[in-house]
Design an enzyme around this catalytic site. Structure first.
Site, mmCIF file in Angstrom:
data_model
loop_
_atom_site.group_PDB
_atom_site.id
_atom_site.type_symbol
_atom_site.label_atom_id
_atom_site.label_comp_id
_atom_site.label_asym_id
_atom_site.label_seq_id
_atom_site.Cartn_x
_atom_site.Cartn_y
_atom_site.Cartn_z
ATOM 1 N N PHE A 13 0.624 -1.086 0.000
ATOM 2 C CA PHE A 13 0.244 0.035 0.012
ATOM 3 C C PHE A 13 0.923 1.325 0.139
ATOM 4 C CE2 PHE A 13 -3.179 -3.054 1.927
ATOM 5 C CZ PHE A 13 -4.260 -2.710 1.103
ATOM 6 N N VAL A 78 15.609 -7.792 -2.461
ATOM 7 C CA VAL A 78 16.437 -6.642 -1.930
ATOM 8 C C VAL A 78 17.216 -7.287 -0.776
ATOM 9 C CG1 VAL A 78 16.951 -4.549 -0.831
ATOM 10 C CG2 VAL A 78 15.653 -4.669 -2.799
ATOM 11 N N GLU A 170 -11.718 -12.499 12.692
ATOM 12 C CA GLU A 170 -12.277 -12.892 11.211
ATOM 13 C C GLU A 170 -12.212 -14.240 10.530
ATOM 14 O OE1 GLU A 170 -11.969 -8.208 9.846
ATOM 15 O OE2 GLU A 170 -10.259 -9.584 9.076
ATOM 16 N N ASP A 299 4.716 -0.434 7.270
ATOM 17 C CA ASP A 299 4.997 -1.538 8.410
ATOM 18 C C ASP A 299 6.480 -1.425 8.957
ATOM 19 O OD1 ASP A 299 2.256 -1.812 8.412
ATOM 20 O OD2 ASP A 299 2.367 -3.956 7.550
ATOM 21 N N ALA A 315 -3.346 -0.439 6.729
ATOM 22 C CA ALA A 315 -3.676 0.015 5.127
ATOM 23 C C ALA A 315 -3.719 1.498 4.909
ATOM 24 C CB ALA A 315 -4.566 -0.778 4.237
#
Length: 421
Positions: A13, A78, A170, A299, A315
């Site tokens: 994001f 990376v 959830e 994050d 997000a």
């Protein structure tokens, strides 16, 4: 004027928002990610629990920027940064020079020093994680159908979710729906309604970031759905046979980790100070101390809100940081005043529990139940990329709401020894 090279590591994001907003003359943008797709992570658990297909929540990064000739996309991992030479090193030996570097490499699972649990309790951060968990869920029912021994069958039909934040809550709700409604008429030797679903939280309550009243509502809703909620007791052991909750061992062949995350190695790459979770401590303008050409966002970054509290790893926060850094880089390039320090605007917390049940905390406005569930759904559809994805997800949810059937119930990957239940 020479072209200014902006390298963005990470297509989540934060990184995508920056690339989308940064449109400046004589500026090139290179996005580097070890996967070729952007993932709508808030709905990843729905792939894991057979609600959505992978293509409904992920999009090729190249396709998203096909109309931007100033944006290049590279598939690569990376492994380090030479801050003196201003070069990003890839695992395959290639190197990418930069003038401005933005590290938006996200987070990974954190097992709090018990990394040996990972093979038995997979976390949920990538599409591969979701399909692994989905396979284990479906195989549990399939193998229980063949199992004659009642104790082994019971263990196969015991599903344990460790961590009762939004993802854990959830997932528990959807697994309960799967067992109680979707699969009931499809098996002959087992009653899927006998499945035991455990939600374990070491803290005192589920959804700890929500107000206590909403947390209490969520727990009561889960219990009504048949979920067994355990709070205030940590998991002390985890192996191929199950988990220990305190001193009690529970035989469980399917365990899912939703308890914590740890930042990537980005802070170490650039010599930045780290917090306890491994996130890089950044300046108010999201740069690394002493290195104004390096930004760390999402994050991966430890950022303080205006009131001194940590900015959450969600997000909306990542997107706001990406947008802010784009404006800083643009101001530098154009020679205009740079924006003041980053300010996070909290948009609220949302979590769904089950059919027609959710909780929303907008600060002064708090909602629960059916209204919250519809708002939750509309909000997530709105933030999906593209009309096609919004339509596909909306239709999938409508079909489940009306019929109770989940359409993404395919076991598509070869089973390995680690996946046996």
């Amino acid at each position: 004027m020479d072209t200014h090279r902006v390298v963005v590591v990470g297509g989540g994001f934060a990184g995508l928002q920056l690339a989308k907003d940064l449109k400046c003359p004589d500026t090139s943008i290179t996005i580097v990610d070890r996967r070729n797709h952007h993932l709508f992570q808030p709905l990843l658990y729905q792939v894991a629990t057979t609600v959505l297909a992978t293509s409904e929540i992920a999009w090729p990064i190249r396709a998203l920027f096909r109309g931007r000739k100033d944006v290049s996309t590279l598939l690569g991992e990376v492994v380090g940064v030479d801050t003196e030479a201003r070069v990003v090193s890839l695992k395959d030996g290639n190197a990418i020079p930069y003038d401005t570097l933005v590290l938006a490499t996200g987070a990974r699972h954190a097992y709090f020093g018990r990394d040996e649990w990972e093979p038995f309790a997979p976390g949920l951060k990538a599409l591969e994680d979701a399909t692994t968990i989905r396979r284990r869920l479906l195989l549990a029912f399939e193998k229980a159908e063949l199992e004659a021994d009642p104790e082994r069958r019971k263990a196969m039909l015991t599903f344990s979710i460790i961590g009762a934040g939004p993802t854990g809550v959830e997932m528990a709700g959807i697994i309960a729906q799967l067992a109680q409604r979707t699969l009931v008429e499809e098996f002959r030797s087992i009653d899927t309604r006998s499945a035991r679903i455990l939600l374990i939280e070491a803290g005192p309550r589920v959804l700890p970031v929500f107000p206590e009243a909403l947390s209490r509502y969520a727990e009561q809703s889960l219990i009504k759905m048949g979920v067994e909620v355990r709070t205030g007791i940590p998991v002390t052991a985890c192996n191929e046979n199950g988990i220990a909750i305190g001193d009690e061992f529970v035989s469980s062949r399917t365990v899912i980790w939703a308890a914590g995350v740890q930042a990537s190695n980005a802070a170490a790459w650039v010599g930045a100070e780290k917090d306890r979770a491994g996130r890089a401590v950044v300046q108010p303008d999201l740069t690394v101390g002493g290195k104004p050409e390096i930004f760390i966002i999402g994050d991966t970054a430890s950022v303080k809100a205006a009131d001194g509290t940590p900015v959450p790893g969600v997000a909306p926060a990542a997107k706001q940081q990406g947008k802010y850094v784009a404006s800083v880089i643009e101001a530098r390039r154009l020679g205009t005043p740079t924006p003041s320090a980053f300010r996070y605007r909290h948009l609220g917390n949302l979590a769904t529990i089950g059919p027609n049940s959710a909780v929303i905390d907008f600060g002064k406005i708090r909602l629960k139940g059916g209204i919250a569930w519809w708002i939750w759904g509309l909000a997530h559809i709105y933030f999906l990329i593209g009309t096609r994805s919004r339509l596909a997800v909306g239709l999938s949810w409508l079909w489940i709401f009306v019929s109770g059937h989940h359409s993404a119930r395919l076991i598509t990957q070869k089973e390995t020894l680690k996946d046996e239940v």
